[in-house]
Write a protein that holds these residues in place. Structure first.
Motif, short mmCIF file in Angstrom:
data_model
loop_
_atom_site.label_atom_id
_atom_site.label_comp_id
_atom_site.label_asym_id
_atom_site.label_seq_id
_atom_site.Cartn_x
_atom_site.Cartn_y
_atom_site.Cartn_z
N PRO A 122 -5.61 11.60 10.60
CA PRO A 122 -4.26 11.20 10.18
C PRO A 122 -4.00 11.61 8.73
CG PRO A 122 -5.71 9.30 10.24
CD PRO A 122 -6.49 10.44 10.83
N PRO A 123 -2.76 11.94 8.38
CA PRO A 123 -2.45 12.32 7.01
C PRO A 123 -2.59 11.13 6.07
CG PRO A 123 -0.43 12.10 8.29
CD PRO A 123 -1.58 11.98 9.26
N LEU A 124 -2.88 11.43 4.81
CA LEU A 124 -3.00 10.38 3.79
C LEU A 124 -1.72 10.21 3.00
CD1 LEU A 124 -6.56 11.31 2.46
CD2 LEU A 124 -5.97 9.45 4.04
N PRO A 133 8.86 2.41 4.56
CA PRO A 133 7.78 3.37 4.82
C PRO A 133 7.28 3.36 6.26
CG PRO A 133 6.95 1.48 3.59
CD PRO A 133 8.44 1.35 3.61
N GLY A 134 7.48 2.26 6.98
CA GLY A 134 7.01 2.18 8.35
C GLY A 134 5.61 1.61 8.44
N ASP A 135 5.22 1.25 9.65
CA ASP A 135 3.90 0.66 9.86
C ASP A 135 2.79 1.65 9.48
OD1 ASP A 135 5.12 -1.59 10.83
OD2 ASP A 135 4.89 -1.05 12.94
N GLY A 136 1.78 1.11 8.79
CA GLY A 136 0.64 1.93 8.43
C GLY A 136 0.81 2.74 7.17
N TRP A 137 1.95 2.52 6.47
CA TRP A 137 2.22 3.28 5.25
C TRP A 137 2.62 2.35 4.11
CZ3 TRP A 137 1.10 8.36 5.22
CH2 TRP A 137 1.02 9.00 6.46
N HIS A 155 1.92 6.67 1.03
CA HIS A 155 0.52 6.96 1.34
C HIS A 155 0.05 6.02 2.43
CE1 HIS A 155 -1.07 3.41 -0.72
NE2 HIS A 155 -0.43 3.75 -1.83
N ALA A 156 -1.00 6.41 3.11
CA ALA A 156 -1.52 5.61 4.22
C ALA A 156 -2.04 4.27 3.73
CB ALA A 156 -2.63 6.37 4.93
N ASP A 157 -1.83 3.24 4.54
CA ASP A 157 -2.40 1.92 4.26
C ASP A 157 -3.84 1.94 4.79
OD1 ASP A 157 -2.83 -0.70 3.67
OD2 ASP A 157 -1.42 -1.52 5.13
N ASP A 158 -4.67 2.67 4.05
CA ASP A 158 -6.02 3.02 4.48
C ASP A 158 -7.02 2.34 3.56
OD1 ASP A 158 -8.54 4.49 4.65
OD2 ASP A 158 -7.46 6.08 5.69
N PRO A 159 -8.01 1.62 4.09
CA PRO A 159 -8.96 0.93 3.22
C PRO A 159 -9.73 1.88 2.30
CG PRO A 159 -9.71 0.87 5.51
CD PRO A 159 -8.30 1.34 5.52
N ASP A 201 -6.80 3.86 -24.20
CA ASP A 201 -5.42 3.46 -23.98
C ASP A 201 -5.09 3.53 -22.50
OD1 ASP A 201 -5.03 3.21 -26.75
OD2 ASP A 201 -4.51 5.33 -26.93
N ASP A 202 -4.08 2.75 -22.08
CA ASP A 202 -3.69 2.72 -20.67
C ASP A 202 -3.09 4.07 -20.29
OD1 ASP A 202 -2.91 2.17 -18.13
OD2 ASP A 202 -1.33 0.75 -18.66
N LYS A 203 -3.74 4.79 -19.37
CA LYS A 203 -3.27 6.11 -18.94
C LYS A 203 -3.14 6.21 -17.43
CE LYS A 203 -3.70 8.35 -23.04
NZ LYS A 203 -2.60 9.07 -23.71
N LEU A 204 -3.24 5.11 -16.71
CA LEU A 204 -3.30 5.16 -15.25
C LEU A 204 -2.08 5.87 -14.67
CD1 LEU A 204 -4.86 4.42 -12.71
CD2 LEU A 204 -3.70 2.20 -12.72
N ARG A 205 -2.34 6.97 -13.97
CA ARG A 205 -1.27 7.77 -13.36
C ARG A 205 -1.79 8.22 -12.01
NH1 ARG A 205 1.04 12.79 -16.73
NH2 ARG A 205 -1.13 13.48 -16.43
N THR A 206 -1.10 7.80 -10.95
CA THR A 206 -1.67 7.94 -9.61
C THR A 206 -0.59 7.97 -8.55
OG1 THR A 206 -3.12 6.85 -7.99
CG2 THR A 206 -1.94 5.42 -9.52
N LEU A 207 -0.94 8.47 -7.39
CA LEU A 207 -0.08 8.38 -6.21
C LEU A 207 -0.37 7.13 -5.39
CD1 LEU A 207 -0.11 12.05 -4.89
CD2 LEU A 207 1.70 10.91 -6.16
N LEU A 208 -1.36 6.35 -5.80
CA LEU A 208 -1.81 5.21 -4.97
C LEU A 208 -1.29 3.88 -5.51
CD1 LEU A 208 -5.51 6.38 -4.37
CD2 LEU A 208 -3.45 6.88 -3.02
#
Length: 281
Positions: A122-124, A133-137, A155-159, A201-208
């Motif tokens: 499955p895609p991430l 987003p729909g179920d699972g996302w 993004h996927a609701d993936d553990p 310094d705080d730099k957190l940049r993410t797709l998650l």
């Protein structure tokens, strides 16, 4: 509490893989040309074992104004060390060693899934037209995809991704892109390219960002507990990290772990730094 046992990639134990990467003979086979720094595809051979790996020499690093201290290679190895303490094994085995072009990071190459099982992976990440987003996302951000048209980045609701989101918050990852997510043939998920991490310094940049504000899972809390113990002054981990990142970065790392454990929540964007990396993939 001890970390859960894991089976490392490559058919060797974790210790054997680290020995192979550290002591093996590196042979350069090619170069990843679309990388912003020198990235060399190599084989490493030792006592009859041979594996593919990535070698990133410090000499090929471009200076970064916002990461003036240390090296990309050192931070990549530090990310592996932290990942190992969590027990999740989210970063491929990684060492700092000498090579054909001097000292650099050497990391086990992770082959992508192949065959029928890969077609069913499955895609991430995805773009969806709907507001929900729909179920699972999990929703990340609404983005412009064409002139006058937007879509919801999800993004996927993936553990596996959720564990990686916790690791990124701990190491202060400033560049978690979609292309840095590597599904492996055994079903595991790895994160790579951790050169811009551990800033004080705080730099957190993410797709998650999909879990932002949600309670941490029990396994995440247990991983943070392990990290808190391992980061106490004078431990073997702290001694190792002192060879890779600065004292200020170690103090900030310790503070992030304590802060996450105290809050018990996935962090959200701070507003002081762009929340989404560019390009996102």
């Amino acid at each position: 509490m001890p970390a859960p046992e894991r089976i490392p990639p490559g058919g060797l134990t974790g210790t054997e893989l680290i020995t192979l990467l550290t002591k093996g003979e590196l042979t350069v086979r090619g170069q990843v040309r679309d990388a912003s720094n020198a990235v060399l595809f190599c084989t490493v051979a030792y006592e009859g074992e041979e594996r593919s790996c990535v070698y990133k020499p410090v000499a090929g690093e471009q200076p970064l104004w916002d990461f003036p201290d240390g090296t990309l290679a050192g931070r990549e190895v530090a990310a592996y060390e932290i990942s190992e303490v969590t027990g999740w094994g989210l970063v491929p085995p990684t060492v700092l060693r000498d090579g054909p072009y001097g000292e650099g990071m050497c990391q086990l190459w992770i082959d992508p899934p192949s065959g029928p099982s890969a077609d069913g992976e499955p895609p991430l990440l995805a773009l969806v037209e709907d507001e929900d987003p729909g179920d699972g996302w999990k929703a990340v951000v609404r983005a412009e995809v064409d002139e006058g048209r937007t879509a919801l980045l999800v993004h996927a609701d993936d553990p596996r991704l959720r564990r990686l989101a916790v690791l990124d918050a701990v190491i202060n990852n400033a560049d978690r892109k979609g292309g840095h997510l590597l599904p492996a043939p055994d079903g595991r998920l790895y994160g790579i390219d951790h050169g811009v991490t551990f800033n004080a310094d705080d730099k957190l940049r993410t797709l998650l960002w999909g879990w932002a504000g949600e309670p941490l899972t029990t396994e995440a809390v247990e991983a943070l507990d392990r990290l808190e113990l391992a980061l106490e002054p004078g431990t073997a981990l702290v001694t190792r990290l002192a060879e890779l990142i600065t004292a200020a970065e170690i103090d900030a790392l310790r503070g992030r772990v304590e802060g996450l454990r105290s809050a018990g929540l996935h962090p959200g964007p701070s507003g002081a730094w762009p929340a989404i990396p560019w390009p996102p993939v």
